[in-house]
Design an enzyme around this catalytic site. Structure first.
Site, PDB file in Angstrom:
ATOM      1  N   HIS A 197     -26.958   3.728   8.838  1.00  0.00           N
ATOM      2  CA  HIS A 197     -25.971   3.024   9.676  1.00  0.00           C
ATOM      3  C   HIS A 197     -26.068   3.501  11.125  1.00  0.00           C
ATOM      4  O   HIS A 197     -26.138   2.700  12.063  1.00  0.00           O
ATOM      5  CB  HIS A 197     -24.550   3.303   9.170  1.00  0.00           C
ATOM      6  CG  HIS A 197     -24.182   2.562   7.919  1.00  0.00           C
ATOM      7  ND1 HIS A 197     -24.440   1.230   7.734  1.00  0.00           N
ATOM      8  CD2 HIS A 197     -23.528   2.979   6.801  1.00  0.00           C
ATOM      9  CE1 HIS A 197     -23.982   0.854   6.553  1.00  0.00           C
ATOM     10  NE2 HIS A 197     -23.436   1.901   5.967  1.00  0.00           N
ATOM     11  N   HIS A 217     -27.676   6.949   3.449  1.00  0.00           N
ATOM     12  CA  HIS A 217     -26.848   5.746   3.645  1.00  0.00           C
ATOM     13  C   HIS A 217     -26.164   5.774   5.007  1.00  0.00           C
ATOM     14  O   HIS A 217     -26.255   4.815   5.783  1.00  0.00           O
ATOM     15  CB  HIS A 217     -25.802   5.664   2.529  1.00  0.00           C
ATOM     16  CG  HIS A 217     -24.904   4.477   2.620  1.00  0.00           C
ATOM     17  ND1 HIS A 217     -25.062   3.359   1.827  1.00  0.00           N
ATOM     18  CD2 HIS A 217     -23.821   4.210   3.407  1.00  0.00           C
ATOM     19  CE1 HIS A 217     -24.138   2.469   2.136  1.00  0.00           C
ATOM     20  NE2 HIS A 217     -23.366   2.967   3.082  1.00  0.00           N
ATOM     21  N   GLU A 218     -25.508   6.885   5.322  1.00  0.00           N
ATOM     22  CA  GLU A 218     -24.789   6.983   6.595  1.00  0.00           C
ATOM     23  C   GLU A 218     -25.748   7.129   7.773  1.00  0.00           C
ATOM     24  O   GLU A 218     -25.514   6.569   8.844  1.00  0.00           O
ATOM     25  CB  GLU A 218     -23.798   8.153   6.554  1.00  0.00           C
ATOM     26  CG  GLU A 218     -22.658   7.972   5.564  1.00  0.00           C
ATOM     27  CD  GLU A 218     -21.867   6.699   5.809  1.00  0.00           C
ATOM     28  OE1 GLU A 218     -21.709   6.293   6.985  1.00  0.00           O
ATOM     29  OE2 GLU A 218     -21.417   6.090   4.822  1.00  0.00           O
TER      30      GLU A 218
END
Length: 210
Positions: free
Chosen positions: A26, A22-23
């Site tokens: 980004h 997820h990170e």
């Protein structure tokens, strides 16, 4: 106590992977759009230790909602800050949705494999825990995806909404960001948050694994 450690062993790998991807998503999208901040901070990595937030990880086991340490993003590097921030925000939950779908496909494939593989203790010792991890991965990634799509600052959904709103409304909306985390905690501990997202998670979960 044994049940807790069993749950920890099953949930920890897919949880770490889900938070890390997820990170990383980004940071990777921000990097491709011209922002080197995450890379310079050593966060453009798949090492989960670089992304873990201790409180967010513990919260996942206590209230079934968790988070990682946010990737640093500097919109000043973007050619179109509002639009590019929308894509950066979308990358995280979209990645979790993709991982949930892949995990569901792998789970179904493993179900078929377990039907044809000869029954043996060593096979069960390997395949059964792996199957449990895949099922947990579907659920964890759906939770992270749907939770982060909520339009409450500082969740990804608020960044996406800001990118879609007219500039004047987006500016007014961003002024409430400092209250967002408090609102999330209130909604979580009063059970309102669960009543909002659990039916959506259950529907998506049954759609992928039924």
């Amino acid at each position: 106590m044994n049940n807790f450690f069993t749950e920890l062993i099953i949930i920890a790998p897919p949880l770490l992977l889900a938070l890390t991807l997820h990170e990383f998503a980004h940071g990777y999208v921000a990097y491709r759009l011209g922002d080197p901040t995450a890379r310079l901070a050593g966060r453009l990595t798949l090492n989960p230790l670089k992304h873990l937030d201790p409180i967010g990880t513990i919260a996942f086991f206590l209230i079934k909602i968790g988070w990682a340490r946010p990737i640093p993003v500097n919109a000043a590097y973007f050619r179109n800050p509002r639009q590019d921030m929308l894509w950066v925000a979308l990358a995280g939950p979209a990645t979790n949705l993709i991982v949930a779908v892949i995990s569901a496909i792998a789970t179904r494939a493993l179900w078929l494999l377990m039907e044809v593989v000869p029954s043996a203790q060593i096979v069960a010792a390997i395949l059964v825990p792996f199957q449990a991890m895949l099922i947990a991965s579907v659920w964890i990634n759906l939770v992270l995806c749907i939770f982060n799509f909520l339009p409450i600052p500082p969740l990804d959904g608020s960044r996406i909404l800001s990118g879609l709103l007219p500039p004047n409304l987006a500016a007014a909306y961003s002024r409430f960001e400092h209250l967002g985390f408090i609102l999330i905690l209130v909604l979580a501990f009063t059970g309102i948050l669960s009543r909002i997202i659990v039916p959506i998670i259950d529907f998506a979960h049954s759609l992928l694994l039924s």
